[in-house]
Design an enzyme around this catalytic site. Structure first.
Site, PDB file in Angstrom:
ATOM      1  N   LYS A 246      36.013  15.487  37.208  1.00  0.00           N
ATOM      2  CA  LYS A 246      35.483  14.245  37.782  1.00  0.00           C
ATOM      3  C   LYS A 246      35.514  13.089  36.784  1.00  0.00           C
ATOM      4  O   LYS A 246      35.441  11.933  37.177  1.00  0.00           O
ATOM      5  CB  LYS A 246      34.080  14.478  38.319  1.00  0.00           C
ATOM      6  CG  LYS A 246      34.122  15.422  39.520  1.00  0.00           C
ATOM      7  CD  LYS A 246      32.781  15.582  40.185  1.00  0.00           C
ATOM      8  CE  LYS A 246      32.906  16.373  41.473  1.00  0.00           C
ATOM      9  NZ  LYS A 246      33.140  17.817  41.216  1.00  0.00           N
TER      10      LYS A 246
HETATM   11  C1  LIG Z   1      33.657  18.598  42.285  1.00  0.00           C
HETATM   12  C2  LIG Z   1      34.274  19.873  41.845  1.00  0.00           C
HETATM   13  C3  LIG Z   1      35.124  20.587  42.683  1.00  0.00           C
HETATM   14  C4  LIG Z   1      35.436  20.144  44.097  1.00  0.00           C
HETATM   15  O1  LIG Z   1      36.164  18.947  44.154  1.00  0.00           O
HETATM   16  P1  LIG Z   1      36.224  18.144  45.537  1.00  0.00           P
HETATM   17  O2  LIG Z   1      36.974  16.909  45.231  1.00  0.00           O
HETATM   18  O3  LIG Z   1      34.795  17.863  45.881  1.00  0.00           O
HETATM   19  O4  LIG Z   1      36.879  19.020  46.521  1.00  0.00           O
HETATM   20  C5  LIG Z   1      35.696  21.752  42.201  1.00  0.00           C
HETATM   21  N1  LIG Z   1      35.415  22.205  40.963  1.00  0.00           N
HETATM   22  C6  LIG Z   1      34.595  21.544  40.129  1.00  0.00           C
HETATM   23  C7  LIG Z   1      34.307  22.109  38.799  1.00  0.00           C
HETATM   24  C8  LIG Z   1      34.001  20.353  40.538  1.00  0.00           C
HETATM   25  O5  LIG Z   1      33.184  19.711  39.708  1.00  0.00           O
END
Ligand SMILES: *Cc1c(COP(=O)(O)O)cnc(C)c1O
Length: 483
Positions: free
Chosen positions: A109
């Site tokens: 993220k």
């Molecule tokens: C947020 C997240 C996901 C999922 O991503 P999306 O875009 O919400 O589908 C998967 N793995 C980790 C470690 C995350 O932080």
């Protein structure tokens, strides 16, 4: 480039406005009016990650000054990320892991949330908007910290994060509660992620809250992946992964690569589909879920049914029953009228059904598979023992799905978090003795795997916790209004 909403009301808006607003006025999500096409040769010729990022972003953020974008992505992806930003590691025969956790908070993220605050500040400047932006975030773990790190002490912005009191790892929780900065606040919300997300959504939809805040010169905004500014930076690393495959000789330019994505809110995988629409040779996109397998069922049956038991798993960032960004895909596949009907049904009954013709189109691009905790755990162990590759529980869910869906094409698994964020679960998966203390587990994992824990995580042990309040979901409104 203008942006429309998935529910079809109102006039298209600029990228700057879409980023400031987050959610559209009709409750829908902003989507690009069309997909800019990319010359593959030109994309593959970009010298480094920042250059590639500028190249992609300029195609969507056409109201931003290209010089601003180039400078900003160089600051963000050149400096805040280590190890070549998004390295692609070989992890088996034709299998690759795209490591997206070399940013400051060790989660994928960071790619979006290190950039988005700067896009927001610039958008407000361009629009002459002098209000204070109050960012509200519901997080299942990683978003909260990545958003706090991105928005910390950004002028004209405050950020409040709500995480479920049950559902994050201890490392994730400490990452948030130790956050520095004058403009940040963090609350635990009783319940699971959906309780926190529903609470935040309710505040966003509350006209009275908006009015009271407007009188104080404050406007609410979101850092969740419903914001267009979260999605667009994620398109870049699909091109980057492909470019690394070509450079390493794993495939020739123009040949297809498959991608497998550990999915929660459907933002990360949707960015891959957007890359495909822009001309990246993407074969299949495999949507990997944990025991909360609402998406696996949807791809198999066309029925999206959120009325089901909610499971807490070892991959908490995927513990989601209402996958917000799926609405964007449905819009591209079926248009705003259909989407409006489905979302109304979802709101009223907790489920909706998409007709077979639409599902056929969706399934031309997507596959889906799920893995429960035991399967993910076994995957962590076998990947480490057979390939010497260490991964976290989210990535392991995707590896498990990837192995079952592997075809001729190279398969890129998106690795979304550092294994050291979940040291106990990973150690347990490896069959190692479990220290009681989280940080001793981190050290034990580092020693067993022969690789150091990221400094940003190891240091948490010695930082003071600043935020310790737990609230009920109903009190979210009062917290936002400062009551
Ligand atoms: C947020 C997240 C996901 C999922 O991503 P999306 O875009 O919400 O589908 C998967 N793995 C980790 C470690 C995350 O932080």
């Amino acid at each position: 480039m203008q942006f429309k909403t998935t529910r079809g009301e109102g006039q298209p808006v600029s990228a700057a406005r879409a980023i400031c607003l987050g959610l559209a006025g009709d409750g829908g999500l902003f989507v690009p009016e069309q997909f800019p096409s990319v010359d593959l040769k030109e994309a593959l010729g970009q010298p480094d990650y920042p250059a590639l990022a500028a190249f992609i972003l300029e195609k969507f953020l056409t109201d931003y000054d290209p010089a601003f974008l180039r400078e900003t992505v160089r600051q963000v992806y050149g400096e805040a990320f280590g190890e070549g930003t998004a390295p692609l590691r070989k992890a088996g025969d034709g299998m690759y892991s795209l490591e997206l956790w070399h940013g400051p908070t060790c989660a994928f993220k960071d790619f979006a949330l290190q950039l988005m605050p700067r896009l927001l500040v610039e958008a407000k400047r361009m629009l002459g908007d002098t209000t204070t932006t109050a960012i509200l975030v519901a997080t299942s773990g990683d978003t909260g910290k990545a958003a706090l790190a991105g928005y910390c002490d950004v002028p004209g912005v405050t950020i409040t994060v709500f995480y479920p009191s049950h559902g994050t790892s201890e490392v994730q929780r400490l990452q948030m509660t130790t956050q520095q900065g004058e403009n940040v606040a963090v609350y635990a919300v009783q319940g699971n992620f959906d309780d926190a997300q529903t609470g935040v959504k309710r505040v966003f939809g509350d006209a009275d809250v908006a009015k009271q805040l407007a009188e104080r010169g404050v406007q609410l905004s979101s850092a969740n992946s419903i914001n267009w500014g979260r999605l667009v930076p994620q398109i870049v690393y699909y091109f980057h992964a492909y470019s690394q495959l070509v450079r390493s000789g794993a495939l020739k330019a123009g040949e297809k690569a498959d991608f497998c994505v550990p999915t929660g809110n459907f933002g990360d995988i949707l960015a891959g589909w957007y890359a495909k629409q822009m001309g990246l040779p993407v074969g299949r996109l495999i949507c990997a879920s944990n025991k909360n397998d609402v998406l696996t069922e949807f791809f198999a049956t066309g029925v999206y049914n959120a009325r089901r038991p909610f499971y807490r798993t070892t991959s908490p960032s995927m513990d989601i029953l209402v996958s917000s960004n799926l609405e964007r895909l449905l819009y591209h596949m079926a248009g705003p009228e259909k989407v409006k009907g489905w979302m109304k049904q979802l709101f009223e009954t907790g489920s909706y059904e998409v007709e077979p013709e639409v599902m056929e189109r969706i399934c031309a691009d997507f596959s889906a598979a799920c893995a429960d905790d035991a399967t993910a755990s076994a995957q962590i162990r076998s990947l480490f023992e057979k390939e010497g590759y260490l991964c976290d529980p989210h990535t392991a869910v995707a590896f498990s799905a990837a192995v079952r869906n592997k075809g001729e094409a190279p398969m890129v698994v998106l690795s979304t978090a550092s294994p050291f964020k979940f040291p106990k679960d990973v150690l347990a998966a490896l069959g190692q003795p479990l220290p009681e203390d989280e940080f001793e587990a981190m050290a034990a994992l580092a020693q067993y795997a022969g690789q150091p824990a990221p400094q940003a995580l190891a240091v948490l042990r010695s930082l003071p916790e600043r935020f310790d309040k737990t609230i009920r979901p109903e009190s979210l409104r009062d917290v936002v209004l400062g009551e």
